[in-house]
Design a protein around this motif. Structure first.
Motif, PDB file in Angstrom:
ATOM      1  N   PRO A  63      -5.931  -1.163  -8.083  1.00 30.96           N
ATOM      2  CA  PRO A  63      -7.016  -0.438  -8.146  1.00 30.96           C
ATOM      3  C   PRO A  63      -8.214  -1.092  -7.244  1.00 30.96           C
ATOM      4  O   PRO A  63      -9.154  -0.509  -6.633  1.00 30.96           O
ATOM      5  CB  PRO A  63      -7.480  -0.076  -9.471  1.00 30.96           C
ATOM      6  N   GLN A  64      -7.991  -2.511  -7.365  1.00 34.04           N
ATOM      7  CA  GLN A  64      -9.035  -3.213  -6.762  1.00 34.04           C
ATOM      8  C   GLN A  64      -8.950  -3.725  -5.262  1.00 34.04           C
ATOM      9  O   GLN A  64      -9.679  -4.500  -4.757  1.00 34.04           O
ATOM     10  CB  GLN A  64      -9.500  -4.412  -7.472  1.00 34.04           C
ATOM     11  N   LYS A 124       0.816  -1.259   0.031  1.00 31.86           N
ATOM     12  CA  LYS A 124      -0.122   0.058   0.092  1.00 31.86           C
ATOM     13  C   LYS A 124       1.096   1.204   0.050  1.00 31.86           C
ATOM     14  O   LYS A 124       0.657   2.300  -0.862  1.00 31.86           O
ATOM     15  CB  LYS A 124      -0.934   0.030   1.154  1.00 31.86           C
ATOM     16  N   GLN A 125       1.908   1.429   0.953  1.00 24.12           N
ATOM     17  CA  GLN A 125       2.701   2.630   0.874  1.00 24.12           C
ATOM     18  C   GLN A 125       3.469   2.518  -0.061  1.00 24.12           C
ATOM     19  O   GLN A 125       3.778   3.849  -0.721  1.00 24.12           O
ATOM     20  CB  GLN A 125       3.803   2.183   2.224  1.00 24.12           C
ATOM     21  N   THR A 178      -0.194   2.199 -10.581  1.00 24.06           N
ATOM     22  CA  THR A 178      -1.050   1.525 -10.440  1.00 24.06           C
ATOM     23  C   THR A 178      -1.403   0.289  -9.614  1.00 24.06           C
ATOM     24  O   THR A 178      -2.230   0.106  -9.112  1.00 24.06           O
ATOM     25  CB  THR A 178      -1.503   0.950 -12.176  1.00 24.06           C
ATOM     26  N   TYR A 179      -0.374  -0.397  -9.654  1.00 18.99           N
ATOM     27  CA  TYR A 179      -0.219  -1.756  -9.000  1.00 18.99           C
ATOM     28  C   TYR A 179       1.372  -1.564  -8.284  1.00 18.99           C
ATOM     29  O   TYR A 179       2.010  -0.719  -8.417  1.00 18.99           O
ATOM     30  CB  TYR A 179       0.052  -2.881  -9.907  1.00 18.99           C
ATOM     31  N   ALA A 180       1.348  -2.092  -6.959  1.00 15.48           N
ATOM     32  CA  ALA A 180       2.515  -2.277  -6.188  1.00 15.48           C
ATOM     33  C   ALA A 180       2.709  -3.686  -5.617  1.00 15.48           C
ATOM     34  O   ALA A 180       1.578  -4.191  -5.016  1.00 15.48           O
ATOM     35  CB  ALA A 180       2.917  -1.334  -5.236  1.00 15.48           C
ATOM     36  N   LEU A 181       3.863  -4.350  -5.618  1.00 16.44           N
ATOM     37  CA  LEU A 181       3.966  -5.392  -5.255  1.00 16.44           C
ATOM     38  C   LEU A 181       5.152  -5.565  -4.059  1.00 16.44           C
ATOM     39  O   LEU A 181       5.923  -4.929  -4.147  1.00 16.44           O
ATOM     40  CB  LEU A 181       4.444  -6.545  -6.392  1.00 16.44           C
ATOM     41  N   SER A 182       4.918  -6.448  -3.002  1.00 20.00           N
ATOM     42  CA  SER A 182       5.795  -6.316  -1.774  1.00 20.00           C
ATOM     43  C   SER A 182       6.012  -7.807  -1.685  1.00 20.00           C
ATOM     44  O   SER A 182       5.330  -8.766  -1.628  1.00 20.00           O
ATOM     45  CB  SER A 182       5.095  -5.650  -0.774  1.00 20.00           C
ATOM     46  N   ILE A 222      -3.366  -8.417 -12.367  1.00 23.25           N
ATOM     47  CA  ILE A 222      -3.623  -7.539 -13.713  1.00 23.25           C
ATOM     48  C   ILE A 222      -4.525  -8.043 -14.743  1.00 23.25           C
ATOM     49  O   ILE A 222      -4.661  -7.207 -15.687  1.00 23.25           O
ATOM     50  CB  ILE A 222      -2.164  -7.030 -14.203  1.00 23.25           C
ATOM     51  N   SER A 223      -4.725  -9.329 -14.675  1.00 22.93           N
ATOM     52  CA  SER A 223      -5.606  -9.947 -15.808  1.00 22.93           C
ATOM     53  C   SER A 223      -6.920  -9.921 -15.225  1.00 22.93           C
ATOM     54  O   SER A 223      -7.885 -10.371 -15.904  1.00 22.93           O
ATOM     55  CB  SER A 223      -5.128 -11.419 -15.958  1.00 22.93           C
ATOM     56  N   LYS A 224      -7.411  -9.399 -13.939  1.00 21.18           N
ATOM     57  CA  LYS A 224      -8.752  -9.373 -13.444  1.00 21.18           C
ATOM     58  C   LYS A 224      -9.656  -8.583 -14.551  1.00 21.18           C
ATOM     59  O   LYS A 224     -10.901  -8.969 -14.423  1.00 21.18           O
ATOM     60  CB  LYS A 224      -8.556  -8.740 -12.103  1.00 21.18           C
ATOM     61  N   ASN A 225      -9.144  -7.406 -15.017  1.00 17.96           N
ATOM     62  CA  ASN A 225     -10.163  -6.563 -15.550  1.00 17.96           C
ATOM     63  C   ASN A 225     -10.627  -7.244 -17.011  1.00 17.96           C
ATOM     64  O   ASN A 225      -9.982  -7.883 -17.710  1.00 17.96           O
ATOM     65  CB  ASN A 225      -9.434  -5.373 -15.850  1.00 17.96           C
TER      66      ASN A 225
END
Lengths: 415, 415
Positions: free
Chosen positions: B379-380, B340-341, B349-353, B412-415
């Motif tokens: 975004p979701q 999130k941070q 748009t996306y961040a992975l940790s 990212i394939s969710k949409n």
């Protein structure tokens, strides 16, 4: 004594995977004085495997085979060994026990019939217990030759080699010592080096072999010798290496056999209680990846930032944006500011930065593709250098990473 | 038609380097319908090389040899080919011109006598111009067999294969088509998969071959076929692959032949104009390194942070330190806060940790070595998962990287 390694698997021959098993096995065998004569990769095909085994028997005393031991129908190594040794498959209770143990402990479900089938092994094989998987290792002795069959999964194979195969080979064969020493140099090509050392090379005793290994701006020079008197071996290679080092003093970085450059950096930083942080732009995490691959790196590596987008160099790292505008994002000035800011932000003894144009397009830089600036900030100030690494992308990144480690080693060795 | 690859060099047989050339050549040959029968790595030794050439001639129509073409004394491939073909070395003016060009353009000094010596080539060879180096490629035809000799330096070899060898092979040999399609799955072992698909596998036409390739929590299933009717080939393999996909729908991730998972992510993010950032703790830059290895990644990858030391997760990334105290640094809560941070800090748009214990020691976590938490914020909302990847360190990091890419692709394939 000589060994041959045979790796089985269509995935190697269609280029789907790189065979890393052979390099591991070769390195380990070398350490105990076993010379690898040949490495052969063959298809999942009985006729082909039989032919490779027959050829290997002619050349080598020890034949190590990896792959083809899985539970599925495309795996045929065991059946092939049965044919080769005129043997049959029998159920082995120890292997069966291990399979059940692996399933109950790690996989946490009941084994399927095909998994239990893996307990069927050639009756003439001595079983080597695979603590990480269900495919047993096997040791065969036949007409003074030893054949070893191991699973192809790297970490299962590695454990079997280290824990079972090497101790058995040491017991079974009378082996000479093999000794290598490798000097890492940078700054000159192999032909220039040969020119400098030519009279020394010509006078080298025939028992000591010299190899030139050029790679991405570095040349490694390896001296190798083997024999039964280890003290003599080490003394004679070391004394030749001393001469070589003296001749190449200005381009020598260090030795490479015992410790890699990353490990040398790790040792020095730990000894000095010093810490390191990174601001990697064009190298995109590659330096951090190599540092954190080493166990214990968390002691000295506090972390890094990858400000890949130009704006992040200002936004997160705090590099003055007018500096970027004035000198371009790929400049010594920006590299130095990145290292300085990184050192402050992460509160480390040293901070290294990279900014460059890996290509194929120019991005936000003004310079040619392949231009890379690297800076290192430490207690004694900031050092920076600008390089032209050419192309393609992969090579630019790798060369920048190599150069970065050399600059770190040089900087932290100053005291 | 069949090919054999021979790689020459003691450095391969003592395990000093991993032979990556063979995998590249095999893959490229496969694409044009040439099946690689065997890969053989031999020593820098004339007798050994001659033996390998003689054996290869029996098995294959095309023999590609790499290595041993340098300017130094340990390189003996050209002399060996002369002996093999009863030939002599002659000076080639084109090669000489290229050597001088390489020196004046890239190395920026006068070539030494040993460099000019590289213009001496077997008289029977057709020269393949090496635009990146001084060692020429060579093409020999003898008794309906073709022998190709290439330098061992990967980028020189690659350019010669792509620009010269492949077009010549296409012209010279009548080749079938070879078609592979590989399904990537995760979540089930190979024996479980075999259980599910057994009746389909038994009914598979004999012209189509199935291989199981297990690796670090994934199993790849490869279908292969070859023949002269390409449309039929593709249609028959694709229709079997459709059936396979349907049977394994719940564990299928996607296909792997055309594009890797990293490339798929790259394509989707670019198409959606979306961006990605990373907060990598236990993976220490490995994910960023794989992303930035792809040309054009700067379009969607804004950057990352490697908060390796626990305090940095608060100090730089802004994760609440009480959250770390309460849940431990390796927890879903901390992973989610990091993602999130990171998303906020890098404005992506996306961040992975990732946060975990790669081992061998436990570090600041409470859990077992091998525990890794991965989160992705988009975004979701935020998705996170906790894994036990066992050991050793290298495997934990690699498994976490694999899993991270799978989670990114899924998100990212969710949409």
């Amino acid at each position: 004594m000589l060994a041959e390694i045979i790796t089985i698997g269509d995935e190697i021959l269609i280029g789907q995977i790189v065979d890393t098993n052979s390099a591991f096995i070769s390195k380990e065998l070398n350490k105990i004085g076993v010379q690898v004569y040949q490495i052969t990769s063959v298809q999942d095909d009985k006729t082909h495997i039989l032919k490779a085994l027959t050829n290997a028997k002619e050349n080598a005393d020890l034949i190590i085979v990896t792959g083809g031991l899985g539970p599925t129908k495309d795996d045929i190594t065991k059946q092939t060994f049965c044919e080769f040794f005129d043997d049959t498959l029998v159920e082995n209770t120890e292997v069966l026990k291990n399979i059940k143990h692996i399933f109950s402990t790690y996989i946490k479900r009941e084994p399927l019939p095909s998994n239990l089938q893996q307990a069927m092994v050639p009756s003439k094989a001595t079983i080597l217990n695979n603590e990480h998987g269900t495919a047993a290792g096997m040791w065969f002795e036949s007409n003074h030759k030893v054949f070893v069959s191991l699973p192809g999964v790297p970490y299962e194979m590695k454990a079997l080699i280290s824990n079972d195969v090497l101790p058995r080979v040491i017991n079974h064969f009378n082996r000479p010592f093999i000794y290598h020493k490798t000097l890492l140099t940078y700054g000159k090509g192999e032909s220039e080096i040969q020119e400098i050392i030519t009279s020394w090379e010509e006078a080298l005793p025939s028992s000591i072999k010299l190899a030139y290994l050029p790679s991405l701006g570095r040349v490694r020079l390896r001296l190798s010798s083997k024999g039964y008197d280890n003290d003599f071996l080490v003394a004679s290679v070391d004394s030749q290496m001393d001469k070589l080092y003296t001749m190449l003093d200005d381009i020598a970085v260090g030795y490479e056999d015992e410790t890699t450059i990353q490990e040398q950096i790790s040792e020095i930083l730990q000894k000095e209680n010093a810490t390191l942080s990174l601001a990697e732009s064009c190298t995109g995490g590659s330096i951090a990846q190599e540092i954190t691959a080493i166990a214990g790196s968390s002691v000295y590596f506090k972390g890094g930032i990858i400000p890949y987008a130009t704006t992040l160099k200002s936004d997160i790292l705090g590099v003055n944006s007018s500096l970027i505008k004035e000198h371009s994002v790929v400049s010594l000035e920006v590299a130095e500011a990145m290292a300085k800011q990184c050192r402050k932000l992460f509160d480390t003894t040293y901070a290294l930065s990279t900014t460059g144009i890996a290509g194929p397009t120019k991005g936000d830089g003004f310079d040619e593709v392949g231009t890379v600036c690297i800076a290192i900030a430490g207690p004694q100030g900031i050092t920076s250098e600008k390089f032209s690494f050419g192309k393609p992308r992969e090579r630019v990144i790798k060369k920048a990473v190599n150069k970065a480690f050399e600059m770190v080693l040089k900087e932290i060795s100053k005291n």
